[in-house]
Design a protein around this motif. Structure first.
Motif, PDB file in Angstrom:
ATOM      1  N   GLN A  99      -0.377   9.120   5.283  1.00 16.89           N
ATOM      2  CA  GLN A  99      -0.260   7.669   5.427  1.00 16.89           C
ATOM      3  C   GLN A  99       1.179   7.229   5.176  1.00 16.89           C
ATOM      4  O   GLN A  99       1.750   6.448   5.953  1.00 16.89           O
ATOM      5  CB  GLN A  99      -1.205   6.961   4.449  1.00 16.89           C
ATOM      6  N   ALA A 100       1.771   7.736   4.086  1.00 16.56           N
ATOM      7  CA  ALA A 100       3.143   7.352   3.742  1.00 16.56           C
ATOM      8  C   ALA A 100       4.131   7.837   4.807  1.00 16.56           C
ATOM      9  O   ALA A 100       5.051   7.107   5.202  1.00 16.56           O
ATOM     10  CB  ALA A 100       3.512   7.922   2.370  1.00 16.56           C
ATOM     11  N   ASN A 124       1.191   4.146  -2.858  1.00 23.62           N
ATOM     12  CA  ASN A 124       0.909   5.548  -2.540  1.00 23.62           C
ATOM     13  C   ASN A 124       2.112   6.440  -2.830  1.00 23.62           C
ATOM     14  O   ASN A 124       1.965   7.560  -3.337  1.00 23.62           O
ATOM     15  CB  ASN A 124       0.498   5.686  -1.076  1.00 23.62           C
ATOM     16  N   LEU A 143       0.825  -1.210   0.000  1.00 25.59           N
ATOM     17  CA  LEU A 143       0.000   0.000   0.000  1.00 25.59           C
ATOM     18  C   LEU A 143       0.859   1.260   0.000  1.00 25.59           C
ATOM     19  O   LEU A 143       0.630   2.182  -0.795  1.00 25.59           O
ATOM     20  CB  LEU A 143      -0.924   0.004   1.219  1.00 25.59           C
ATOM     21  N   THR A 144       1.864   1.297   0.878  1.00 26.81           N
ATOM     22  CA  THR A 144       2.716   2.485   0.964  1.00 26.81           C
ATOM     23  C   THR A 144       3.527   2.656  -0.314  1.00 26.81           C
ATOM     24  O   THR A 144       3.734   3.782  -0.777  1.00 26.81           O
ATOM     25  CB  THR A 144       3.651   2.381   2.183  1.00 26.81           C
ATOM     26  N   MET A 193      -3.009  11.007   1.801  1.00 24.06           N
ATOM     27  CA  MET A 193      -2.119   9.988   1.247  1.00 24.06           C
ATOM     28  C   MET A 193      -0.682  10.253   1.700  1.00 24.06           C
ATOM     29  O   MET A 193       0.047   9.321   2.066  1.00 24.06           O
ATOM     30  CB  MET A 193      -2.206   9.993  -0.278  1.00 24.06           C
ATOM     31  N   HIS A 237       2.203   7.134  -6.476  1.00 22.33           N
ATOM     32  CA  HIS A 237       1.233   8.180  -6.829  1.00 22.33           C
ATOM     33  C   HIS A 237       1.767   9.564  -6.444  1.00 22.33           C
ATOM     34  O   HIS A 237       1.661  10.524  -7.218  1.00 22.33           O
ATOM     35  CB  HIS A 237      -0.094   7.940  -6.105  1.00 22.33           C
ATOM     36  N   TYR A 284      -8.851   8.524  -0.383  1.00 26.44           N
ATOM     37  CA  TYR A 284      -8.257   9.072   0.838  1.00 26.44           C
ATOM     38  C   TYR A 284      -8.955  10.351   1.295  1.00 26.44           C
ATOM     39  O   TYR A 284      -8.427  11.074   2.136  1.00 26.44           O
ATOM     40  CB  TYR A 284      -6.758   9.319   0.638  1.00 26.44           C
ATOM     41  N   PRO A 300      -7.612   6.905  -6.538  1.00 27.59           N
ATOM     42  CA  PRO A 300      -6.912   6.719  -5.257  1.00 27.59           C
ATOM     43  C   PRO A 300      -6.942   7.970  -4.384  1.00 27.59           C
ATOM     44  O   PRO A 300      -6.990   7.858  -3.156  1.00 27.59           O
ATOM     45  CB  PRO A 300      -5.478   6.373  -5.678  1.00 27.59           C
TER      46      PRO A 300
END
Length: 213
Positions: free
Chosen positions: A128-129, A69, A65-66, A125, A72, A106, A102
């Motif tokens: 999160q990262a 992201n 997931l990371t 996003m 992106h 978020y 995406p």
């Protein structure tokens, strides 16, 4: 909204992420967190954020997931940094196919403004990262501190005396200082100024790393 405000937001947020990836890789490699490197700092020879992320993924330091992201985030940063026609977040889908999906994922609390929804999605996003990398960084730091007692490095007699002279103790600190000394000697290639630079680098290291490890 000023024309370049979104560009600034995207670039500054991504720079924070890139700085954290560099620190994480330095810790993984046992390098001085504040030391200069040819590949992990702000130099023309430094590797790209893409390469850093791929390296972290190969080392098992990123989850899927990371990694997605971060990919992106890099694409978005690149559009704002290099595409003059990309001024707003709602411009992004014109240049990055499907990026709105995406980003909107978020943005749990959507409004009637597509621009605000996409921007909030980007910021979430990024968060999160950042949180993932920060937690991973803490884990690597802990692992490195535990493994520091097992560091093995060949030390010449002359180097041993120099380390003792400056009071450099602990396997990790001795390894880091020796790396600096050897790099300076290699760069200076026997020049008379090498001793002075070594002296200054050791004093700088002791100031930044007061505790023996």
């Amino acid at each position: 909204m000023p024309k370049f405000e979104n560009r600034q937001v995207a670039i500054e947020k991504t720079l924070i992420i890139e700085s954290l990836t560099s620190k994480l890789i330095k810790h993984m490699m046992g390098l001085d967190l504040h030391g200069n490197t040819k590949t992990l700092d702000n130099k023309s020879s430094s590797i790209s954020l893409r390469a850093k992320i791929d390296l972290l993924m190969d080392c098992g330091k990123l989850d899927k997931l990371t990694y997605i992201n971060l990919s992106h985030i890099m694409s978005i940063r690149n559009q704002f940094a290099h595409n003059f026609e990309c001024d707003n977040f709602e411009d992004l889908p014109k240049f990055i196919d499907g990026i709105d999906k995406p980003l909107l994922k978020y943005c749990p609390e959507k409004t009637s403004s597509t621009e605000e929804n996409l921007k909030n999605g980007f910021l979430n996003m990024i968060d999160q990262a950042f949180q993932f990398l920060r937690n991973e960084f803490r884990g690597v730091t802990k692992e490195f501190q535990i493994d520091a007692s097992n560091v093995k490095i060949y030390i010449k007699e002359s180097e041993q005396k120099l380390l003792d002279q400056y009071g450099i103790h602990g396997p990790r600190n001795r390894a880091l200082v020796l790396n600096k000394i050897r790099q300076l000697l290699n760069d200076e290639n026997g020049n008379e100024g090498a001793n002075s630079k070594i002296h200054n680098e050791i004093l700088k290291f002791k100031k930044e790393n007061p505790n023996p490890q």
